[in-house]
Design an enzyme around this catalytic site. Structure first.
Site, PDB file in Angstrom:
ATOM      1  CB  VAL A 195     -24.359 -16.814  42.524  1.00 56.01           C
ATOM      2  CG1 VAL A 195     -24.864 -16.523  43.932  1.00 56.01           C
ATOM      3  CG2 VAL A 195     -22.834 -16.866  42.518  1.00 56.01           C
ATOM      4  CB  CYS A 196     -29.185 -16.627  40.110  1.00 52.77           C
ATOM      5  SG  CYS A 196     -28.724 -14.899  40.306  1.00 52.77           S
ATOM      6  CG  ASP A 197     -28.348 -23.176  38.561  1.00 51.67           C
ATOM      7  OD1 ASP A 197     -29.314 -23.537  37.850  1.00 51.67           O
ATOM      8  OD2 ASP A 197     -27.574 -23.980  39.118  1.00 51.67           O
TER       9      ASP A 197
ATOM     10  CB  SER B  95     -29.861 -13.490  35.406  1.00 54.37           C
ATOM     11  OG  SER B  95     -30.142 -14.391  34.337  1.00 54.37           O
TER      12      SER B  95
ATOM     13  CB  ALA C 194     -33.175 -20.878  42.219  1.00 56.41           C
TER      14      ALA C 194
END
Length: 171
Positions: free
Chosen positions: A63-65, A58, A68
């Site tokens: 971590v995903c932020d 998500s 990306a």
């Protein structure tokens, strides 16, 4: 649809991956996802010489932020040659809101929320959470998988340097 265990964890707890796993050398399977404008998209829609497929749980997580944003920065110099697709189970509206707030323009966010088509096609659907496992795949111009990393702990980052090196080899 197959299920695999013992490959990934979340905060140390084991998870089950559902779908058909792919490996280096395989032809990348097609998938059906949604763009931020709710338009259908599939693998064939992306014609760049090299593709990085980035699966994240998500974009609303730290971590995903971070992941990306890092790939967005790295893709700046590759416009027209390669494309990075970030696929998550986030709704298209949330992905657009995130992309606008983050100011990212060098990656494309795609939503797998409707059918989990990407997750199942690549064996990356986390059964217990209905989220995608963290993974990075690099595809060459023939759409063969030339690199794949399934990150063993969902809360960890991938090996950016290895993925970008693999992409560089196909360009």
């Amino acid at each position: 649809m197959s299920e695999r265990t013992g490959l990934i964890t979340f905060l140390g707890g084991p998870l089950t991956l559902a779908g058909n796993p792919v490996a280096v050398g395989d032809t990348a399977p097609d998938f059906a996802v949604l763009t931020n404008e709710l338009a259908p998209a599939k693998l064939a829609d992306f014609t760049e010489k090299g593709l990085i497929l980035i699966a994240v749980p998500s974009l609303d997580t730290a971590v995903c932020d971070l992941e990306a944003r890092k790939f967005n920065k790295e893709m700046e110099s590759l416009t027209g040659k390669a494309k990075a697709l970030v696929v998550s189970m986030d709704l298209p509206f949330a992905q657009k809101r995130w992309a606008d707030a983050a100011g990212v323009t060098n990656i494309t966010t795609l939503s797998d929320h409707r059918d989990a088509s990407f997750g199942q096609a690549y064996g990356l659907l986390i059964k217990e959470l209905r989220l995608l496992a963290r993974a990075v795949l690099v595809l060459g111009p023939d759409r063969k998988v030339v690199y794949m990393e399934l990150v063993p702990e969902v809360t960890h980052e991938p090996d950016y340097a290895a993925a970008l090196a693999a992409l560089g080899k196909v360009l």
